[in-house]
Scaffold this motif. Structure first.
Motif, PDB file in Angstrom:
ATOM      1  N   LEU A   1      -9.983  20.189   1.435  1.00  0.00           N
ATOM      2  CA  LEU A   1     -11.074  19.220   1.594  1.00  0.00           C
ATOM      3  C   LEU A   1     -10.594  17.931   2.246  1.00  0.00           C
ATOM      4  CD1 LEU A   1     -13.080  19.628  -1.741  1.00  0.00           C
ATOM      5  CD2 LEU A   1     -13.558  20.630   0.498  1.00  0.00           C
ATOM      6  N   THR A   2      -9.327  17.558   2.010  1.00  0.00           N
ATOM      7  CA  THR A   2      -8.821  16.315   2.601  1.00  0.00           C
ATOM      8  C   THR A   2      -8.574  16.451   4.098  1.00  0.00           C
ATOM      9  OG1 THR A   2      -6.508  16.830   2.072  1.00  0.00           O
ATOM     10  CG2 THR A   2      -7.765  15.600   0.425  1.00  0.00           C
ATOM     11  N   SER A   3      -8.702  17.664   4.625  1.00  0.00           N
ATOM     12  CA  SER A   3      -8.564  17.863   6.073  1.00  0.00           C
ATOM     13  C   SER A   3      -9.909  17.864   6.779  1.00  0.00           C
ATOM     14  CB  SER A   3      -7.853  19.196   6.351  1.00  0.00           C
ATOM     15  OG  SER A   3      -8.709  20.298   6.088  1.00  0.00           O
ATOM     16  N   GLU A   4     -10.974  17.658   6.032  1.00  0.00           N
ATOM     17  CA  GLU A   4     -12.324  17.739   6.593  1.00  0.00           C
ATOM     18  C   GLU A   4     -12.735  16.468   7.337  1.00  0.00           C
ATOM     19  OE1 GLU A   4     -14.932  19.029   7.518  1.00  0.00           O
ATOM     20  OE2 GLU A   4     -15.477  20.825   6.415  1.00  0.00           O
ATOM     21  N   ASN A   5     -13.808  16.588   8.094  1.00  0.00           N
ATOM     22  CA  ASN A   5     -14.520  15.424   8.622  1.00  0.00           C
ATOM     23  C   ASN A   5     -14.795  14.476   7.462  1.00  0.00           C
ATOM     24  OD1 ASN A   5     -17.464  14.256   8.748  1.00  0.00           O
ATOM     25  ND2 ASN A   5     -16.790  14.389  10.874  1.00  0.00           N
ATOM     26  N   ARG A   6     -14.622  13.187   7.683  1.00  0.00           N
ATOM     27  CA  ARG A   6     -14.666  12.241   6.572  1.00  0.00           C
ATOM     28  C   ARG A   6     -16.033  12.162   5.897  1.00  0.00           C
ATOM     29  NH1 ARG A   6      -9.887  12.032   4.806  1.00  0.00           N
ATOM     30  NH2 ARG A   6     -10.419  10.160   3.618  1.00  0.00           N
ATOM     31  N   ASP A   7     -17.113  12.296   6.649  1.00  0.00           N
ATOM     32  CA  ASP A   7     -18.443  12.279   6.021  1.00  0.00           C
ATOM     33  C   ASP A   7     -18.664  13.534   5.185  1.00  0.00           C
ATOM     34  OD1 ASP A   7     -19.298   9.774   6.909  1.00  0.00           O
ATOM     35  OD2 ASP A   7     -20.092  10.564   8.783  1.00  0.00           O
ATOM     36  N   THR A   8     -18.221  14.672   5.706  1.00  0.00           N
ATOM     37  CA  THR A   8     -18.332  15.924   4.947  1.00  0.00           C
ATOM     38  C   THR A   8     -17.518  15.837   3.666  1.00  0.00           C
ATOM     39  OG1 THR A   8     -18.563  17.153   7.019  1.00  0.00           O
ATOM     40  CG2 THR A   8     -17.976  18.421   5.054  1.00  0.00           C
ATOM     41  N   TRP A   9     -16.292  15.352   3.778  1.00  0.00           N
ATOM     42  CA  TRP A   9     -15.419  15.208   2.618  1.00  0.00           C
ATOM     43  C   TRP A   9     -16.012  14.212   1.628  1.00  0.00           C
ATOM     44  CZ3 TRP A   9     -13.019  15.899  -1.402  1.00  0.00           C
ATOM     45  CH2 TRP A   9     -11.849  15.271  -1.856  1.00  0.00           C
ATOM     46  N   SER A  10     -16.628  13.154   2.124  1.00  0.00           N
ATOM     47  CA  SER A  10     -17.241  12.158   1.245  1.00  0.00           C
ATOM     48  C   SER A  10     -18.329  12.784   0.375  1.00  0.00           C
ATOM     49  CB  SER A  10     -17.826  11.009   2.075  1.00  0.00           C
ATOM     50  OG  SER A  10     -18.544  10.124   1.259  1.00  0.00           O
ATOM     51  N   SER A  11     -19.186  13.577   0.992  1.00  0.00           N
ATOM     52  CA  SER A  11     -20.276  14.192   0.222  1.00  0.00           C
ATOM     53  C   SER A  11     -19.730  15.226  -0.761  1.00  0.00           C
ATOM     54  CB  SER A  11     -21.302  14.826   1.160  1.00  0.00           C
ATOM     55  OG  SER A  11     -20.730  15.882   1.909  1.00  0.00           O
ATOM     56  N   LEU A  12     -18.683  15.959  -0.368  1.00  0.00           N
ATOM     57  CA  LEU A  12     -18.097  16.942  -1.280  1.00  0.00           C
ATOM     58  C   LEU A  12     -17.334  16.252  -2.412  1.00  0.00           C
ATOM     59  CD1 LEU A  12     -16.906  19.582   1.330  1.00  0.00           C
ATOM     60  CD2 LEU A  12     -18.709  19.878  -0.386  1.00  0.00           C
ATOM     61  N   ARG A  13     -16.717  15.128  -2.124  1.00  0.00           N
ATOM     62  CA  ARG A  13     -16.052  14.381  -3.199  1.00  0.00           C
ATOM     63  C   ARG A  13     -17.086  13.894  -4.217  1.00  0.00           C
ATOM     64  NH1 ARG A  13     -11.304  11.102  -4.432  1.00  0.00           N
ATOM     65  NH2 ARG A  13     -11.965   9.392  -5.772  1.00  0.00           N
ATOM     66  N   GLN A  14     -18.226  13.430  -3.722  1.00  0.00           N
ATOM     67  CA  GLN A  14     -19.289  13.007  -4.626  1.00  0.00           C
ATOM     68  C   GLN A  14     -19.737  14.171  -5.505  1.00  0.00           C
ATOM     69  OE1 GLN A  14     -20.318   9.944  -5.224  1.00  0.00           O
ATOM     70  NE2 GLN A  14     -21.723  10.726  -6.799  1.00  0.00           N
ATOM     71  N   ARG A  15     -19.787  15.342  -4.909  1.00  0.00           N
ATOM     72  CA  ARG A  15     -20.156  16.543  -5.664  1.00  0.00           C
ATOM     73  C   ARG A  15     -19.095  16.843  -6.734  1.00  0.00           C
ATOM     74  NH1 ARG A  15     -25.054  19.698  -5.073  1.00  0.00           N
ATOM     75  NH2 ARG A  15     -24.686  21.622  -6.252  1.00  0.00           N
ATOM     76  N   LEU A  16     -17.833  16.657  -6.377  1.00  0.00           N
ATOM     77  CA  LEU A  16     -16.762  16.842  -7.358  1.00  0.00           C
ATOM     78  C   LEU A  16     -16.942  15.917  -8.560  1.00  0.00           C
ATOM     79  CD1 LEU A  16     -13.596  17.162  -5.071  1.00  0.00           C
ATOM     80  CD2 LEU A  16     -14.273  18.822  -6.818  1.00  0.00           C
ATOM     81  N   LEU A  17     -17.307  14.675  -8.271  1.00  0.00           N
ATOM     82  CA  LEU A  17     -17.532  13.708  -9.354  1.00  0.00           C
ATOM     83  C   LEU A  17     -18.708  14.141 -10.227  1.00  0.00           C
ATOM     84  CD1 LEU A  17     -17.055  10.389  -7.327  1.00  0.00           C
ATOM     85  CD2 LEU A  17     -15.476  11.341  -9.017  1.00  0.00           C
TER      86      LEU A  17
ATOM     87  N   ARG B   1       0.806  -1.222   0.000  1.00  0.00           N
ATOM     88  CA  ARG B   1       0.000   0.000   0.000  1.00  0.00           C
ATOM     89  C   ARG B   1       0.842   1.278   0.000  1.00  0.00           C
ATOM     90  NH1 ARG B   1      -5.451  -0.801  -1.211  1.00  0.00           N
ATOM     91  NH2 ARG B   1      -6.298  -2.555  -0.013  1.00  0.00           N
ATOM     92  N   LEU B   2       2.166   1.148  -0.013  1.00  0.00           N
ATOM     93  CA  LEU B   2       2.997   2.350   0.015  1.00  0.00           C
ATOM     94  C   LEU B   2       2.798   3.220  -1.227  1.00  0.00           C
ATOM     95  CD1 LEU B   2       6.554   1.394   1.368  1.00  0.00           C
ATOM     96  CD2 LEU B   2       5.176   3.350   2.084  1.00  0.00           C
ATOM     97  N   PHE B   3       2.663   2.582  -2.378  1.00  0.00           N
ATOM     98  CA  PHE B   3       2.665   3.330  -3.637  1.00  0.00           C
ATOM     99  C   PHE B   3       1.322   3.216  -4.361  1.00  0.00           C
ATOM    100  CE2 PHE B   3       7.018   2.065  -2.695  1.00  0.00           C
ATOM    101  CZ  PHE B   3       7.669   3.290  -2.748  1.00  0.00           C
ATOM    102  N   ASN B   4       1.025   4.263  -5.159  1.00  0.00           N
ATOM    103  CA  ASN B   4      -0.218   4.305  -5.955  1.00  0.00           C
ATOM    104  C   ASN B   4      -1.459   4.162  -5.084  1.00  0.00           C
ATOM    105  OD1 ASN B   4       1.868   2.512  -7.891  1.00  0.00           O
ATOM    106  ND2 ASN B   4       0.849   4.212  -8.934  1.00  0.00           N
ATOM    107  N   SER B   5      -1.384   4.600  -3.843  1.00  0.00           N
ATOM    108  CA  SER B   5      -2.486   4.346  -2.903  1.00  0.00           C
ATOM    109  C   SER B   5      -3.024   5.637  -2.292  1.00  0.00           C
ATOM    110  CB  SER B   5      -2.033   3.413  -1.779  1.00  0.00           C
ATOM    111  OG  SER B   5      -1.692   2.141  -2.285  1.00  0.00           O
ATOM    112  N   THR B   6      -4.309   5.630  -2.038  1.00  0.00           N
ATOM    113  CA  THR B   6      -4.999   6.782  -1.465  1.00  0.00           C
ATOM    114  C   THR B   6      -6.171   6.296  -0.627  1.00  0.00           C
ATOM    115  OG1 THR B   6      -4.449   8.138  -3.400  1.00  0.00           O
ATOM    116  CG2 THR B   6      -6.226   8.942  -2.008  1.00  0.00           C
ATOM    117  N   ARG B   7      -6.437   7.000   0.453  1.00  0.00           N
ATOM    118  CA  ARG B   7      -7.644   6.753   1.238  1.00  0.00           C
ATOM    119  C   ARG B   7      -8.778   7.568   0.625  1.00  0.00           C
ATOM    120  NH1 ARG B   7      -8.219   7.099   7.824  1.00  0.00           N
ATOM    121  NH2 ARG B   7     -10.488   7.278   7.934  1.00  0.00           N
ATOM    122  N   ILE B   8      -9.822   6.883   0.179  1.00  0.00           N
ATOM    123  CA  ILE B   8     -10.962   7.532  -0.466  1.00  0.00           C
ATOM    124  C   ILE B   8     -12.072   7.732   0.569  1.00  0.00           C
ATOM    125  CG2 ILE B   8     -12.645   7.424  -2.333  1.00  0.00           C
ATOM    126  CD1 ILE B   8      -9.842   7.450  -3.399  1.00  0.00           C
TER     127      ILE B   8
END
Length: 673
Positions: free
Chosen positions: A306-322, A234-241
């Motif tokens: 946005l990546t510093s936000e509460n995870r639920d808030t960031w989740s909904s904003l990421r969906q909006r980005l999509l 998980r060191l490379f090419n990895s991100t927490r979504i």
């Protein structure tokens, strides 16, 4: 493998293993710690590789011993031993009764189910699934709450301590590490108790022919201890979504590009060419120079916040980005090998450097990446990493190898000229489509971020009267002494003993994570009381004997934790099992003393490595201290964080005074009042 016994020297392979409490918001992160793993890498004729190990990287993985589940009786006993210094007699009697009832009743049932479940899942450890779930289900911001930092020592050659040069060299070395690992040619991670016997060509030439089903035992016979390397993937090419309720770990190892951030802008370029080779270092240098020359001011709406936000808030904003048509750019960020942050700041001291590496200004980070290299304008370098995917064994190995490679075999030198390439045609600047909801979300995230980081204080101190060399002559554990100074300092400042956390890696086992060392003991309590309140009543020899008792017991706790024989993970797994079955919460886990123990006011971690300058993290509770420390040959260093509820400057004065007193006693001198 319950009968397996590792010697005390295997100790705490401390792994930046922030752990988490099962009790609501009372998390406990662990160590910025590490064992000094000794390894001899064979030289490689291939400039794309660090080395070419004749022992395959995963040669020992199949035969690693499984993580043992402690006996319930031992867990209850250890739990009560750790509670004793934290409770008065009445509180302890109540907790003791609850623990004994738990052991005879629901705890016994849960333990039997856990053991049965473990037997059905021999491919992993009993803690792995619950531990991933705990991290990924946490809804708090990863900034300050989870992501730690480690900063590199300066390059021994001052001419190489330049932002462009270090960024280029460390990027190349990190990609060499990745290619070496994926080719199966990275030296296996081994703790060599007797390197003269096991870290040799003879050992490697023999052990590589031992079947993988028993290879671990072959190493074990000569006091070499291979470690779990499953997290390296998980060191490379990895991100927490961010996802609603529970985040996702995403890895796409087909990505050939790196993500570069500067002034809140995002850039990508391929670091691996069509033939699978690393892009020429002079071209990488040219691309970094092109990015640093970009005159664009920071964007009005800086997406990194946005990546510093509460995870639920960031989740909904990421969906909006999509929904706004940003799927392609988000995928490029998520699939990048790693992130490189080119900061326009100069950090002149430990405190400024720590703030920048731990959280920065928010706009020039993507905190969800598995790890990010950070390079300041004056050439300081560090790593900030997301913690859910793994602990510090993999990160520390990466840092050690990158530092070694960049200092021994740098890809470029100060005289290297950038390649004559048209970077404007190769470097892609990512652009985002934002609507009013996203813009408002970014501004809100920025405001929350600034409020959070502005509340954090960091202070540092160095004790120069002695370190490991002196303590070894006294037959004392350096780590035990450092922990004793923290207990004594806290008692001096606040007149009490509080829950204390120190993480210990259990990477000696398949899919091991961490276990907790509980440094606040009846021995440290007695010793601290004697030094702080009753020094005139005790002789120097008595005080010296008390220090020895603290060291001996701390060594025992450390050995137990490294052997997965603590109590925290076992109780966590039992609580997790009860919750997963929808059972009523057992009384023990509702007891105020259990909740208090997992409200870790002193969260501590240690790290010493030739590559490392500093390592640190924020407190894990609002009224706590986050303590990073290192015991060096002739000095001891501390870097401590706090929120307004605690006075960190006064705490470090108290710790320093405690060290003065301890070293005076060890040198046969009376304590100065």
């Amino acid at each position: 493998m319950a009968a397996l016994r590792l010697p005390p020297a295997v100790r705490r392979l401390n792994g930046l293993g922030w752990a988490a409490s099962p009790v609501g918001r009372c998390r406990a992160r662990g160590s910025v710690g590490g064992c000094a793993l000794q390894r001899a890498s064979s030289s490689s004729p291939d400039p794309d590789l660090l080395h070419e190990s004749i022992v395959p990287t995963n040669h020992f993985q199949k035969s690693l011993p499984r993580l043992p589940i402690p006996k319930l009786h031992d867990t209850v006993r250890r739990f009560l031993n750790a509670q004793r210094p934290l409770l008065d007699n009445d509180q302890f009697r109540r907790t003791e009764q609850l623990a004994q009832d738990f052991e005879k009743g629901i705890g016994k049932q849960l333990h039997e189910e856990l053991v049965a479940q473990d037997k059905r899942n021999k491919h992993t450890s009993y803690i792995s699934g619950p531990w991933f779930d705990m991290y990924l289900s946490a809804r708090e911001s990863v900034v300050l709450n989870f992501n730690p930092f480690i900063s590199f020592n300066p390059d021994p050659n001052p001419a190489y301590n330049n932002q462009l040069i270090r960024a280029t060299n460390m990027t190349v070395s990190a990609v060499r590490f990745m290619k070496t690992f994926r080719a199966g040619l990275l030296e296996p991670e081994i703790f060599h108790l007797n390197p003269a016997k096991s870290d040799t060509s003879l050992f490697k030439n023999i052990i590589r022919f031992v079947p993988t089903s028993v290879s671990w035992y072959g190493a074990y016979l000569i006091n070499a201890y291979p470690l779990d390397m499953s997290q390296y993937y998980r060191l490379f090419n990895s991100t927490r979504i961010p996802r609603p309720v529970r985040d996702e770990l995403f890895t796409n190892d087909s990505g050939k590009h790196v993500l570069v951030m500067r002034s809140g802008h995002f850039y990508i370029f391929d670091i691996i060419d069509q033939d699978g080779r690393i892009t020429k270092a002079s071209e990488i240098l040219a691309h970094f120079k092109y990015i640093l020359a970009d005159p664009s001011p920071p964007p009005e709406f800086q997406l990194g916040y946005l990546t510093s936000e509460n995870r639920d808030t960031w989740s909904s904003l990421r969906q909006r980005l999509l929904e706004c048509g940003n799927a392609e750019v988000l995928n490029k960020i998520d699939a990048a090998l790693f992130c490189i942050c080119l900061d326009d700041v100069v950090k002149n001291d430990h405190i400024q450097l720590s703030h920048n590496m731990l959280h920065g200004n928010g706009l020039n980070r993507w905190y969800d990446k598995s790890f990010s290299f950070i390079f300041t304008k004056d050439g300081s370098a560090g790593v900030n990493f997301e913690h859910s995917w793994g602990d510090g064994v993999a990160v520390l190995r990466l840092i050690n190898e990158v530092f070694k490679d960049t200092t021994k075999r740098p890809a470029i030198s100060p005289t290297t000229l950038p390649a004559a390439v048209n970077s404007s045609q190769i470097v892609q600047k990512l652009e985002f489509k934002l609507d009013d909801v996203l813009k408002a979300g970014i501004l809100s995230a920025k405001e929350i971020f600034n409020t959070s980081v502005n509340a954090l204080s960091i202070e540092a101190t160095e004790f120069k009267k002695g370190g490991k060399v002196f303590l070894k002559k006294q037959n004392l554990s350096a780590d035990a002494l450092a922990q004793l100074s923290l207990q004594m300092g806290f008692l001096r400042q606040y007149n009490k003993t509080v829950a204390t956390y120190e993480s210990c890696s259990t990477a000696a086992f398949k899919h091991g994570r961490t276990e907790t060392i509980r440094p606040a003991t009846i021995y440290t309590q007695r010793c601290c009381e004697a030094f702080v309140k009753e020094s005139s009543k005790h002789s120097i020899s008595d005080l010296k004997a008390m220090i020895g008792e603290c060291s001996k017991y701390h060594g025992q706790l450390t050995k137990e934790a490294a052997m997965a024989q603590g109590f925290d993970r076992h109780l966590f797994a039992l609580l997790y099992l009860a919750k997963s079955k929808g059972m009523p919460l057992p009384e023990l886990f509702q007891d105020p003393s259990y909740i208090q123990m997992n409200h870790n006011i002193l969260s501590t971690s240690t790290l010493t490595s030739p590559a490392v300058n500093l390592g640190g993290f924020a407190p894990v509770v609002p009224n706590g201290f986050g303590v990073g420390y290192g015991v060096h040959d002739n000095w001891i260093g501390y870097i401590v964080s706090s929120y307004p509820a605690r006075d960190v400057k006064e705490f470090l004065k108290c710790v320093h005074k405690s060290l003065d007193d301890i070293f005076d006693v060890l040198q046969g001198q009376p304590i100065n009042s």
